[in-house]
Design an enzyme around this catalytic site. Structure first.
Site, PDB file in Angstrom:
ATOM      1  N   GLU A 193      18.140 -14.227  26.225  1.00 29.27           N
ATOM      2  CA  GLU A 193      17.467 -13.624  27.386  1.00 29.27           C
ATOM      3  C   GLU A 193      15.984 -13.487  27.080  1.00 29.27           C
ATOM      4  OE1 GLU A 193      18.755  -9.979  29.977  1.00 29.27           O
ATOM      5  OE2 GLU A 193      17.464  -9.242  28.371  1.00 29.27           O
ATOM      6  N   LYS A 197      14.614  -2.607  39.942  1.00 29.26           N
ATOM      7  CA  LYS A 197      15.869  -1.859  39.785  1.00 29.26           C
ATOM      8  C   LYS A 197      15.693  -0.428  40.304  1.00 29.26           C
ATOM      9  CE  LYS A 197      18.648  -3.906  36.225  1.00 29.26           C
ATOM     10  NZ  LYS A 197      19.444  -3.634  35.015  1.00 29.26           N
ATOM     11  N   ASP A 246      22.464 -11.346  26.481  1.00 27.41           N
ATOM     12  CA  ASP A 246      21.254 -10.913  25.772  1.00 27.41           C
ATOM     13  C   ASP A 246      21.521 -10.543  24.316  1.00 27.41           C
ATOM     14  OD1 ASP A 246      22.674  -8.595  26.330  1.00 27.41           O
ATOM     15  OD2 ASP A 246      20.898  -7.394  26.749  1.00 27.41           O
TER      16      ASP A 246
HETATM   17  P1  0O2 Z   1      18.686  -3.530  24.397  1.00 30.90           P
HETATM   18  O1  0O2 Z   1      18.449  -2.363  23.525  1.00 30.90           O
HETATM   19  O2  0O2 Z   1      17.422  -4.267  24.735  1.00 30.90           O
HETATM   20  O3  0O2 Z   1      19.755  -4.418  23.932  1.00 30.90           O
HETATM   21  P2  0O2 Z   1      22.976  -4.293  31.778  1.00 30.90           P
HETATM   22  O4  0O2 Z   1      24.103  -3.703  32.502  1.00 30.90           O
HETATM   23  O5  0O2 Z   1      21.638  -4.000  32.457  1.00 30.90           O
HETATM   24  O6  0O2 Z   1      22.961  -3.945  30.316  1.00 30.90           O
HETATM   25  P3  0O2 Z   1      22.846  -7.167  32.354  1.00 30.90           P
HETATM   26  O7  0O2 Z   1      23.015  -7.223  33.801  1.00 30.90           O
HETATM   27  O8  0O2 Z   1      23.532  -8.167  31.516  1.00 30.90           O
HETATM   28  O9  0O2 Z   1      23.296  -5.784  31.783  1.00 30.90           O
HETATM   29  O10 0O2 Z   1      21.391  -7.270  31.943  1.00 30.90           O
HETATM   30  P4  0O2 Z   1      20.007  -6.991  32.565  1.00 30.90           P
HETATM   31  O11 0O2 Z   1      20.074  -6.097  33.738  1.00 30.90           O
HETATM   32  O12 0O2 Z   1      19.334  -8.274  32.714  1.00 30.90           O
HETATM   33  O13 0O2 Z   1      19.391  -6.133  31.390  1.00 30.90           O
HETATM   34  C1  0O2 Z   1      19.385  -6.488  30.066  1.00 30.90           C
HETATM   35  C2  0O2 Z   1      18.221  -5.835  29.364  1.00 30.90           C
HETATM   36  O14 0O2 Z   1      17.131  -5.641  30.288  1.00 30.90           O
HETATM   37  C3  0O2 Z   1      18.490  -4.461  28.840  1.00 30.90           C
HETATM   38  O15 0O2 Z   1      19.100  -4.524  27.587  1.00 30.90           O
HETATM   39  C4  0O2 Z   1      17.099  -3.861  28.757  1.00 30.90           C
HETATM   40  O16 0O2 Z   1      16.410  -4.392  27.638  1.00 30.90           O
HETATM   41  C5  0O2 Z   1      16.494  -4.404  30.018  1.00 30.90           C
HETATM   42  N1  0O2 Z   1      16.749  -3.485  31.138  1.00 30.90           N
HETATM   43  C6  0O2 Z   1      17.525  -3.701  32.208  1.00 30.90           C
HETATM   44  N2  0O2 Z   1      17.512  -2.654  33.037  1.00 30.90           N
HETATM   45  C7  0O2 Z   1      16.687  -1.734  32.494  1.00 30.90           C
HETATM   46  C8  0O2 Z   1      16.251  -0.435  32.893  1.00 30.90           C
HETATM   47  O17 0O2 Z   1      16.616   0.113  33.937  1.00 30.90           O
HETATM   48  N3  0O2 Z   1      15.392   0.209  32.045  1.00 30.90           N
HETATM   49  C9  0O2 Z   1      14.955  -0.354  30.881  1.00 30.90           C
HETATM   50  N4  0O2 Z   1      14.127   0.354  30.127  1.00 30.90           N
HETATM   51  N5  0O2 Z   1      15.369  -1.569  30.490  1.00 30.90           N
HETATM   52  C10 0O2 Z   1      16.212  -2.255  31.272  1.00 30.90           C
HETATM   53  P5  0O2 Z   1      19.897  -3.279  27.000  1.00 30.90           P
HETATM   54  O18 0O2 Z   1      21.269  -3.715  26.698  1.00 30.90           O
HETATM   55  O19 0O2 Z   1      19.767  -2.066  27.863  1.00 30.90           O
HETATM   56  O20 0O2 Z   1      19.126  -2.879  25.753  1.00 30.90           O
END
Ligand code: 0O2
Length: 270
Positions: A140, A113, A73
């Site tokens: 993403e 989640k 992402d």
């Molecule tokens: P930003 O500020 O947008 O960059 P992860 O461990 O969740 O960081 P993964 O598995 O690679 O890593 O990604 P996932 O779960 O697809 O989540 C990526 C992004 O989804 C997050 O980016 C958030 O924008 C959103 N997200 C995922 N889980 C949550 C949650 O529980 N609450 C909120 N508010 N957003 C979520 P970043 O890096 O957090 O933030």
């Protein structure tokens, strides 16, 4: 790693975000111009901050060499829908595109989640053209309703304050709020078709009014000014009735009048 290198890494992602935002906004515009309901309400995009990338690399033990493969992402697009049903439609629209290749999908709507977070994430490959040739990047795409976005935005801001240690009483409140968001989305879905009809009618009306006023303006340039002033008065009268069918009829009549004037002008030229 110095600042300059970060800039070089992130620059193509900036381009990808900008291009995709333009493309999704165009998709909304196309729907509106065809008087169709747009399943996408709003588009935004961002490139992850260096601080956020470093935090993720540290948390997931990702080396610099693996960065672009492992952090999916770095570039993020957010598509906001009005209704839960729209999310699947948007996902289908994306999957049909020839400029996007799907790498994977995370359905946090079917599988919410633990935090209460809900969204559909599509991880895509998107190619940008650079001085060094094409560069295939991961992006993403988060697709969610306005209500889900409201919850996620608030919860995300709390994560900054508390990191991963949100106090239990706030977690419980957030969980209750997440349930309320599900109920709200379900409630809105029950009136979806009425709302869609109303929005389509409103778009048709906006387009009709624009077309009519353009026609009146064109008529004004090529025909009797007093007659055109009367036509305009008639338009204001019909507009005030707030009746789409009457407005459509007026539009058709105006087309016929304009056609008549055009024919007269051509005859005069001969
Ligand atoms: P930003 O500020 O947008 O960059 P992860 O461990 O969740 O960081 P993964 O598995 O690679 O890593 O990604 P996932 O779960 O697809 O989540 C990526 C992004 O989804 C997050 O980016 C958030 O924008 C959103 N997200 C995922 N889980 C949550 C949650 O529980 N609450 C909120 N508010 N957003 C979520 P970043 O890096 O957090 O933030």
């Amino acid at each position: 790693m110095d600042i300059q290198l970060w800039h070089e890494i992130l620059e193509p992602y900036e381009l990808a975000v900008q291009e995709l935002v333009v493309k999704f906004r165009y998709l909304i515009k196309e729907h509106h111009e065809k008087s169709l309901y747009s399943p996408i309400e709003n588009v935004s995009g961002r490139v992850k901050t260096v601080a956020s990338i470093l935090e993720k690399m540290q948390r997931k033990h990702i080396s610099v060499d693996e960065l672009e493969e492992q952090v999916e992402d770095i570039a993020g697009i957010r598509l906001i829908c009005q209704f839960v049903e729209d999310i699947e439609k948007v996902s289908e629209l994306i999957k049909k595109r020839s400029d996007i290749e799907i790498k994977g999908e995370k359905d946090y709507i079917k599988n919410m989640k633990d935090s209460g977070y809900r969204s559909l994430h599509l991880i895509i490959y998107y190619t940008v053209e650079t001085l060094n040739g094409p560069k295939k990047l991961q992006v993403e795409i988060q697709i969610r309703t306005m209500a889900m976005d409201f919850w996620a935005t608030i919860e995300h801001s709390l994560q900054y304050k508390y990191k991963s240690n949100i106090p239990q009483h706030i977690k419980e409140r957030l969980s209750n709020a997440a349930d309320a968001i599900i109920a709200l989305d379900n409630e809105m879905s029950t009136v979806r078709s009425e709302i869609m009809d109303a929005q389509i009618s409103s778009q048709i009306q906006i387009k009709l009014v624009t077309d009519i006023l353009n026609s009146i303006e064109n008529l004004y340039k090529m025909s009797n000014k007093r007659e055109v002033a009367k036509i305009q008065d008639e338009f204001y009268r019909i507009y005030a009735l707030n009746d789409l069918q009457q407005l459509k009829r007026f539009h058709t009549q105006l087309d016929i009048i304009a056609e008549g004037y055009r024919a007269q002008a051509v005859t005069r030229e001969f």
